[in-house]
Motif scaffolding. Structure first.
Motif, PDB file in Angstrom:
ATOM      1  N   VAL A  30     -17.830  -1.115 -38.606  1.00  0.00           N
ATOM      2  CA  VAL A  30     -18.372  -2.468 -38.508  1.00  0.00           C
ATOM      3  C   VAL A  30     -19.434  -2.518 -37.414  1.00  0.00           C
ATOM      4  N   GLU A  31     -19.165  -1.850 -36.298  1.00  0.00           N
ATOM      5  CA  GLU A  31     -20.081  -1.868 -35.157  1.00  0.00           C
ATOM      6  C   GLU A  31     -21.355  -1.057 -35.411  1.00  0.00           C
ATOM      7  N   LYS A  32     -21.195   0.160 -35.966  1.00  0.00           N
ATOM      8  CA  LYS A  32     -22.331   1.085 -36.039  1.00  0.00           C
ATOM      9  C   LYS A  32     -22.763   1.458 -37.445  1.00  0.00           C
ATOM     10  N   GLY A  33     -21.911   1.222 -38.425  1.00  0.00           N
ATOM     11  CA  GLY A  33     -22.177   1.685 -39.780  1.00  0.00           C
ATOM     12  C   GLY A  33     -21.507   3.023 -40.025  1.00  0.00           C
ATOM     13  N   TYR A  34     -21.244   3.298 -41.284  1.00  0.00           N
ATOM     14  CA  TYR A  34     -20.544   4.531 -41.668  1.00  0.00           C
ATOM     15  C   TYR A  34     -21.333   5.777 -41.268  1.00  0.00           C
ATOM     16  N   ALA A  35     -22.623   5.804 -41.579  1.00  0.00           N
ATOM     17  CA  ALA A  35     -23.437   7.002 -41.334  1.00  0.00           C
ATOM     18  C   ALA A  35     -23.509   7.362 -39.854  1.00  0.00           C
ATOM     19  N   GLU A  36     -23.469   6.346 -39.001  1.00  0.00           N
ATOM     20  CA  GLU A  36     -23.588   6.583 -37.556  1.00  0.00           C
ATOM     21  C   GLU A  36     -22.242   6.782 -36.863  1.00  0.00           C
ATOM     22  N   THR A  37     -21.168   6.749 -37.624  1.00  0.00           N
ATOM     23  CA  THR A  37     -19.823   6.920 -37.063  1.00  0.00           C
ATOM     24  C   THR A  37     -19.333   8.323 -37.353  1.00  0.00           C
ATOM     25  N   GLY A  38     -19.009   9.052 -36.319  1.00  0.00           N
ATOM     26  CA  GLY A  38     -18.505  10.415 -36.476  1.00  0.00           C
ATOM     27  C   GLY A  38     -16.993  10.480 -36.352  1.00  0.00           C
ATOM     28  N   THR A  39     -16.402  11.497 -36.960  1.00  0.00           N
ATOM     29  CA  THR A  39     -14.948  11.638 -36.860  1.00  0.00           C
ATOM     30  C   THR A  39     -14.475  11.874 -35.422  1.00  0.00           C
ATOM     31  N   PRO A  40     -15.254  12.582 -34.552  1.00  0.00           N
ATOM     32  CA  PRO A  40     -14.789  12.711 -33.164  1.00  0.00           C
ATOM     33  C   PRO A  40     -14.618  11.351 -32.471  1.00  0.00           C
ATOM     34  N   GLU A  41     -15.536  10.414 -32.766  1.00  0.00           N
ATOM     35  CA  GLU A  41     -15.413   9.068 -32.191  1.00  0.00           C
ATOM     36  C   GLU A  41     -14.174   8.352 -32.713  1.00  0.00           C
ATOM     37  N   ILE A  42     -13.908   8.550 -33.994  1.00  0.00           N
ATOM     38  CA  ILE A  42     -12.754   7.873 -34.607  1.00  0.00           C
ATOM     39  C   ILE A  42     -11.464   8.356 -33.966  1.00  0.00           C
ATOM     40  N   VAL A  43     -11.286   9.675 -33.836  1.00  0.00           N
ATOM     41  CA  VAL A  43     -10.037  10.185 -33.256  1.00  0.00           C
ATOM     42  C   VAL A  43      -9.918   9.808 -31.785  1.00  0.00           C
ATOM     43  N   LYS A  44     -11.056   9.771 -31.089  1.00  0.00           N
ATOM     44  CA  LYS A  44     -11.016   9.376 -29.680  1.00  0.00           C
ATOM     45  C   LYS A  44     -10.568   7.928 -29.548  1.00  0.00           C
ATOM     46  N   ARG A  45     -11.153   7.043 -30.361  1.00  0.00           N
ATOM     47  CA  ARG A  45     -10.791   5.629 -30.278  1.00  0.00           C
ATOM     48  C   ARG A  45      -9.341   5.413 -30.715  1.00  0.00           C
ATOM     49  N   ALA A  46      -8.887   6.180 -31.710  1.00  0.00           N
ATOM     50  CA  ALA A  46      -7.506   6.047 -32.194  1.00  0.00           C
ATOM     51  C   ALA A  46      -6.506   6.717 -31.254  1.00  0.00           C
ATOM     52  N   ASN A  47      -7.028   7.512 -30.307  1.00  0.00           N
ATOM     53  CA  ASN A  47      -6.185   8.245 -29.357  1.00  0.00           C
ATOM     54  C   ASN A  47      -5.233   9.198 -30.072  1.00  0.00           C
ATOM     55  N   VAL A  48      -5.789   9.930 -31.048  1.00  0.00           N
ATOM     56  CA  VAL A  48      -5.023  10.946 -31.773  1.00  0.00           C
ATOM     57  C   VAL A  48      -5.861  12.222 -31.820  1.00  0.00           C
TER      58      VAL A  48
END
Length: 198
Positions: A30-48
């Motif tokens: 929602v913040e950056k768009g799918y293309a600009e969102t990387g999986t490393p950011e996702i796992v970091k934010r999810a704390n997993v």
């Protein structure tokens, strides 16, 4: 002695990890768009861990698929909660349309379902997800109307697709700040015209 927290089961831990990944992905997309969102950011934010991501999802598009399905199911539930068979066809369609506009006004939802989802998953897969969630509700409403003498000799599946596209456009405009009451008035006029076919 201090009360110990009950240990969570393996299934509970898996569900929490999946939920955390979906919430993190949703916020970032929602913040950056799918293309600009990387999986490393996702796992970091999810704390997993990265391994946890790939345990739950095959890849980033699979995570997006799960997110779209989750959002679409929430929309369908909202529509189902507001409509019932005791309403007249026009009342039921207007209640459903209003519920759809409300559901798509949840911050970020219109972006996920109407912009990012089709880009990532393609129109065919989005249509399939729609058929099993909110789109099924619309087609069922048309079939219910036909059973009560409306829409005779009208091909219902194409009509459902056309109405769905109109509702999507209206929901996108409303989510972007357009006058909702104007769109609801226009929707009522459109539906009254459609249901005038007997």
């Amino acid at each position: 002695m201090q009360d110990e927290k009950p240990r969570r089961s393996q299934a509970e831990r898996r569900a929490e990890t999946r939920k955390a990944l979906l919430e993190a992905a949703r916020a970032l997309i929602v913040e950056k768009g799918y293309a600009e969102t990387g999986t490393p950011e996702i796992v970091k934010r999810a704390n997993v861990t990265r391994g946890a991501l790939y345990h739950h999802f095959e890849d980033k598009p699979d995570l997006m698929r799960a997110l779209v399905q989750q959002e679409a199911a929430a929309v369908a539930a909202e529509i189902a909660a507001e409509t019932n068979t005791s309403q007249s066809p026009l009342e039921a369609f207007m209640a459903g349309a209003s519920a759809y506009f409300s559901a798509l006004s949840v911050p970020g939802r219109a972006k996920i379902l109407l912009l990012e989802g089709p880009t990532v998953l393609g129109l065919e897969e989005m249509a399939e997800i729609d058929r099993t969630t909110g789109g099924a509700t619309l087609l069922e409403g048309l079939q219910h109307s036909a059973a009560h003498g409306y829409l005779q000799d009208v091909p219902l599946e194409p009509l459902a697709e056309l109405l769905s596209a109109a509702f999507d456009r209206a929901a996108l405009e409303i989510a972007n700040g357009a006058d909702r009451s104007a769109y609801e008035t226009a929707t009522k006029t459109l539906l009254a015209g459609v249901l005038a076919t007997k």
